[in-house]
Design an enzyme around this catalytic site. Structure first.
Site, mmCIF file in Angstrom:
data_model
loop_
_atom_site.group_PDB
_atom_site.id
_atom_site.type_symbol
_atom_site.label_atom_id
_atom_site.label_comp_id
_atom_site.label_asym_id
_atom_site.label_seq_id
_atom_site.Cartn_x
_atom_site.Cartn_y
_atom_site.Cartn_z
ATOM 1 C CG HIS A 1 1.114 5.220 4.105
ATOM 2 N ND1 HIS A 1 0.255 5.222 5.182
ATOM 3 C CD2 HIS A 1 1.736 4.017 4.107
ATOM 4 C CE1 HIS A 1 0.370 4.067 5.811
ATOM 5 N NE2 HIS A 1 1.254 3.322 5.181
ATOM 6 C CG HIS B 1 -0.368 -0.205 2.524
ATOM 7 N ND1 HIS B 1 0.115 -1.436 2.937
ATOM 8 C CD2 HIS B 1 -0.164 0.633 3.555
ATOM 9 C CE1 HIS B 1 0.580 -1.334 4.171
ATOM 10 N NE2 HIS B 1 0.435 -0.075 4.568
#
Length: 155
Positions: free
Chosen positions: A143, A141
């Site tokens: 950010h 992922h």
């Protein structure tokens, strides 16, 4: 499902599902979560968000990625961008040549979402990898962090 079971499940996911008190506690919590986390084939919290089993504030979605607000934001804008399919890509260190398209798409999506969020003055992209990189969810992922002046060096 009983309220006690729901509360228990939420407490396990607290670093991602609740706003925690002081910043030092949040940082310690994230570090502890990262050190306790381990890669697994089991569904992650992100898989559950993709499958709509856990609610999230979605800000962008296409056929490959999902972007949603982090519920423990570290800046006025803190969005997580995830691929909808893990495909063995639990972290950046696990990337293979076959992942180049989705990795590029994650970064391009970050640019689109940053513009959508009004981050014209700049933003930061972070990909945590492994325990020392403070990765607490083994589903790659990105950010997207902005809305304030960032400092250097980070953490």
């Amino acid at each position: 499902m009983s309220d006690d079971i729901k509360k228990s499940r939420l407490s396990v996911l607290s670093s991602h599902l609740t706003r925690l008190p002081p910043e030092s506690y949040v940082m310690a919590s994230e570090k502890e979560a990262a050190l306790a986390a381990a890669p697994s084939d089991s569904p992650t919290i992100f898989d559950k968000i993709i499958n709509k089993e856990i609610p999230a504030t979605v800000v962008y979605e296409d056929d490959k990625v999902l972007a949603f607000r982090d519920i423990a934001p570290q800046a006025p804008t803190h969005i997580l961008i995830i691929p909808k399919k893990r495909d063995g890509l639990t972290g950046l260190s696990k990337a293979e040549e076959r992942h180049t398209e989705i990795l590029g798409h994650l970064l391009y999506t970050a640019k689109l979402v940053a513009k959508q969020e009004g981050l014209e003055d700049g933003f930061r992209i972070v990909i945590n990898d492994g325990p020392q990189g403070c990765q607490s969810v083994y589903h790659i992922h990105v950010h997207l962090i902005g809305g304030r002046q960032m400092n250097w060096p980070p953490g």
